[in-house]
Design a protein around this motif. Structure first.
Motif, PDB file in Angstrom:
ATOM      1  N   THR A  55       0.843  -1.191   0.000  1.00  0.00           N
ATOM      2  CA  THR A  55       0.000   0.000   0.000  1.00  0.00           C
ATOM      3  C   THR A  55       0.881   1.245   0.000  1.00  0.00           C
ATOM      4  OG1 THR A  55      -1.903   1.053   1.056  1.00  0.00           O
ATOM      5  CG2 THR A  55      -0.188   0.177   2.506  1.00  0.00           C
ATOM      6  N   GLU A  90      -2.554   7.030   1.470  1.00  0.00           N
ATOM      7  CA  GLU A  90      -3.856   7.358   0.871  1.00  0.00           C
ATOM      8  C   GLU A  90      -4.086   6.601  -0.441  1.00  0.00           C
ATOM      9  OE1 GLU A  90      -4.927  11.721   2.197  1.00  0.00           O
ATOM     10  OE2 GLU A  90      -3.009  11.697   1.170  1.00  0.00           O
ATOM     11  N   ALA A  91      -3.707   5.313  -0.433  1.00  0.00           N
ATOM     12  CA  ALA A  91      -3.886   4.472  -1.621  1.00  0.00           C
ATOM     13  C   ALA A  91      -4.511   3.136  -1.229  1.00  0.00           C
ATOM     14  CB  ALA A  91      -2.543   4.237  -2.303  1.00  0.00           C
ATOM     15  N   ASP A  92      -5.080   2.456  -2.212  1.00  0.00           N
ATOM     16  CA  ASP A  92      -5.631   1.126  -1.977  1.00  0.00           C
ATOM     17  C   ASP A  92      -4.532   0.155  -1.544  1.00  0.00           C
ATOM     18  OD1 ASP A  92      -8.087   2.067  -2.834  1.00  0.00           O
ATOM     19  OD2 ASP A  92      -7.861   1.275  -4.869  1.00  0.00           O
ATOM     20  N   LEU A 114      -3.066  -3.540  -2.138  1.00  0.00           N
ATOM     21  CA  LEU A 114      -3.103  -4.455  -3.270  1.00  0.00           C
ATOM     22  C   LEU A 114      -2.306  -5.721  -2.994  1.00  0.00           C
ATOM     23  CD1 LEU A 114      -2.208  -1.603  -5.735  1.00  0.00           C
ATOM     24  CD2 LEU A 114      -4.450  -2.696  -5.630  1.00  0.00           C
ATOM     25  N   VAL A 159      -7.481  -5.841  -5.358  1.00  0.00           N
ATOM     26  CA  VAL A 159      -7.576  -4.876  -4.262  1.00  0.00           C
ATOM     27  C   VAL A 159      -8.037  -5.574  -2.983  1.00  0.00           C
ATOM     28  CG1 VAL A 159      -8.633  -2.722  -3.491  1.00  0.00           C
ATOM     29  CG2 VAL A 159      -8.138  -3.070  -5.914  1.00  0.00           C
ATOM     30  N   ARG A 161      -9.921  -0.889  -0.143  1.00  0.00           N
ATOM     31  CA  ARG A 161     -10.031   0.358  -0.889  1.00  0.00           C
ATOM     32  C   ARG A 161     -10.060   1.543   0.062  1.00  0.00           C
ATOM     33  NH1 ARG A 161     -11.159   0.661  -6.021  1.00  0.00           N
ATOM     34  NH2 ARG A 161     -11.960  -1.453  -6.093  1.00  0.00           N
ATOM     35  N   VAL A 162      -9.356   2.607  -0.314  1.00  0.00           N
ATOM     36  CA  VAL A 162      -9.302   3.808   0.527  1.00  0.00           C
ATOM     37  C   VAL A 162     -10.689   4.411   0.674  1.00  0.00           C
ATOM     38  CG1 VAL A 162      -8.415   6.154   0.708  1.00  0.00           C
ATOM     39  CG2 VAL A 162      -6.949   4.329  -0.138  1.00  0.00           C
ATOM     40  N   GLY A 211      -0.758  10.645  -3.800  1.00  0.00           N
ATOM     41  CA  GLY A 211      -1.085  11.424  -2.616  1.00  0.00           C
ATOM     42  C   GLY A 211      -0.023  11.245  -1.554  1.00  0.00           C
ATOM     43  N   GLY A 212       0.221  12.250  -0.770  1.00  0.00           N
ATOM     44  CA  GLY A 212       1.260  12.076   0.230  1.00  0.00           C
ATOM     45  C   GLY A 212       1.362  13.222   1.210  1.00  0.00           C
ATOM     46  N   ARG A 252       9.449   8.024   2.226  1.00  0.00           N
ATOM     47  CA  ARG A 252       9.754   7.469   0.908  1.00  0.00           C
ATOM     48  C   ARG A 252      11.129   7.933   0.421  1.00  0.00           C
ATOM     49  NH1 ARG A 252       6.799   4.743   2.405  1.00  0.00           N
ATOM     50  NH2 ARG A 252       4.593   4.460   1.966  1.00  0.00           N
ATOM     51  N   ARG A 305      -4.988   3.835  -8.176  1.00  0.00           N
ATOM     52  CA  ARG A 305      -5.047   3.287  -6.822  1.00  0.00           C
ATOM     53  C   ARG A 305      -4.907   4.341  -5.731  1.00  0.00           C
ATOM     54  NH1 ARG A 305      -8.312  -0.142  -7.756  1.00  0.00           N
ATOM     55  NH2 ARG A 305      -7.703  -1.735  -9.253  1.00  0.00           N
ATOM     56  N   TYR A 306      -4.640   5.584  -6.125  1.00  0.00           N
ATOM     57  CA  TYR A 306      -4.538   6.660  -5.149  1.00  0.00           C
ATOM     58  C   TYR A 306      -5.873   7.378  -4.997  1.00  0.00           C
ATOM     59  CZ  TYR A 306       0.557   6.365  -5.197  1.00  0.00           C
ATOM     60  OH  TYR A 306       1.847   5.947  -5.064  1.00  0.00           O
ATOM     61  N   GLY A 307      -6.208   7.755  -3.783  1.00  0.00           N
ATOM     62  CA  GLY A 307      -7.374   8.590  -3.568  1.00  0.00           C
ATOM     63  C   GLY A 307      -7.053   9.986  -4.068  1.00  0.00           C
ATOM     64  N   PRO A 308      -6.382  10.825  -3.281  1.00  0.00           N
ATOM     65  CA  PRO A 308      -5.966  12.132  -3.784  1.00  0.00           C
ATOM     66  C   PRO A 308      -4.680  11.993  -4.595  1.00  0.00           C
ATOM     67  CG  PRO A 308      -5.295  11.889  -1.523  1.00  0.00           C
ATOM     68  CD  PRO A 308      -6.062  10.653  -1.882  1.00  0.00           C
ATOM     69  N   ARG A 316      -3.211  19.568  -3.916  1.00  0.00           N
ATOM     70  CA  ARG A 316      -3.762  18.243  -3.655  1.00  0.00           C
ATOM     71  C   ARG A 316      -5.155  18.167  -4.261  1.00  0.00           C
ATOM     72  NH1 ARG A 316      -6.356  15.556   0.772  1.00  0.00           N
ATOM     73  NH2 ARG A 316      -5.371  13.581   1.346  1.00  0.00           N
ATOM     74  N   HIS A 336      -9.904   7.278  -9.307  1.00  0.00           N
ATOM     75  CA  HIS A 336      -9.745   6.297  -8.244  1.00  0.00           C
ATOM     76  C   HIS A 336     -10.935   5.357  -8.221  1.00  0.00           C
ATOM     77  CE1 HIS A 336      -9.838   4.996  -3.887  1.00  0.00           C
ATOM     78  NE2 HIS A 336      -8.726   4.490  -4.371  1.00  0.00           N
TER      79      HIS A 336
END
Lengths: 68, 143
Positions: free
Chosen positions: A36, A39-41, A43, A64, A67-68, B6-7, B15, B61-64, B126, B132
């Motif tokens: 993950t 702020e991501a799903d 997997l 998935v 899910r976020v 997003g981060g 990271r 796969r990212y929300g924001p 953002r 998504h």
């Protein structure tokens, strides 16, 4: 299933990427894990190979777990 | 325009520290000023639209997601290099055709790294990711 937080944006379109750290070196080729990002799903991924300090994995973009 | 997953600042610092392993050898050889990087993407040769990028497997796969003008980042004195790598060089061309960039952040101490990543992050806006949850279905390997 072990979960790793990583930088998914570095993974390729086909899902290949690298995990770093001691925990990654404890993995075994073929092992299924969860990956993950912030702020991501979450997997499913499979370990491809393990070397000193890192593990190459392939994430399945369509599998998935959360899910976020 | 640069795009990133997003981060939060804490996540970006984490990271940068994690991915520094990839750059240690280059720094030791004097080829790179710092091992600390932030991942971003741009379309290669303007062949991918914003929606193409956001629907790509990584971004779906990212929300924001984050968005910034490259010129705003490069105006920072400690952002000295933007290294490029084609994300899917091993793959056949796709409609997305993204390039992966690493924005290199010069820093000496962890505290300085965090302060500078904060300044880089402040230049990103953002946004909610409208792609998504689509799974990037348009880019399945069988299409």
């Amino acid at each position: 299933m072990k979960t790793f937080s990583t930088d998914l944006s570095r993974f390729t379109t086909k899902g290949y990427g690298t995990l770093y750290g001691a925990a990654a070196t404890q993995l075994r080729p073929g092992e299924r894990i969860a990956v993950t990002d912030d702020e991501a799903d979450t997997l499913v991924a499979e370990v491809v190979r393990v070397s000193d300090g890192s593990a190459e994995v392939r994430v399945f973009w369509d599998k998935v777990l959360h899910r976020v | 325009m640069l795009r990133a997953g997003g981060g939060s600042v804490d996540n970006l610092v984490q990271r940068a520290l994690e991915n520094a392993l990839e750059y240690t050898e280059l720094v030791d050889q004097g080829l790179c000023p710092s091992p600390y990087t932030i991942s971003v993407h741009v379309p290669r040769e303007r062949r991918a639209s914003k929606d193409d990028i956001l629907a790509s497997p990584q971004y779906a796969r990212y929300g924001p997601y984050l968005e910034a003008r490259a010129s705003l980042l490069l105006s920072l004195g400690f952002v000295t290099v933007v290294a490029t790598t084609i994300v899917h060089a091993e793959d056949p061309p796709t409609p997305i055709d993204l390039c992966h960039y690493d924005v290199v952040v010069e820093a000496v101490t962890p505290e300085q790294l965090r302060e500078r990543v904060q300044r880089v992050r402040d230049r990103f806006a953002r946004h909610h990711n409208p792609a998504h949850g689509t799974g990037g279905a348009r880019y399945r390997e069988d299409i």
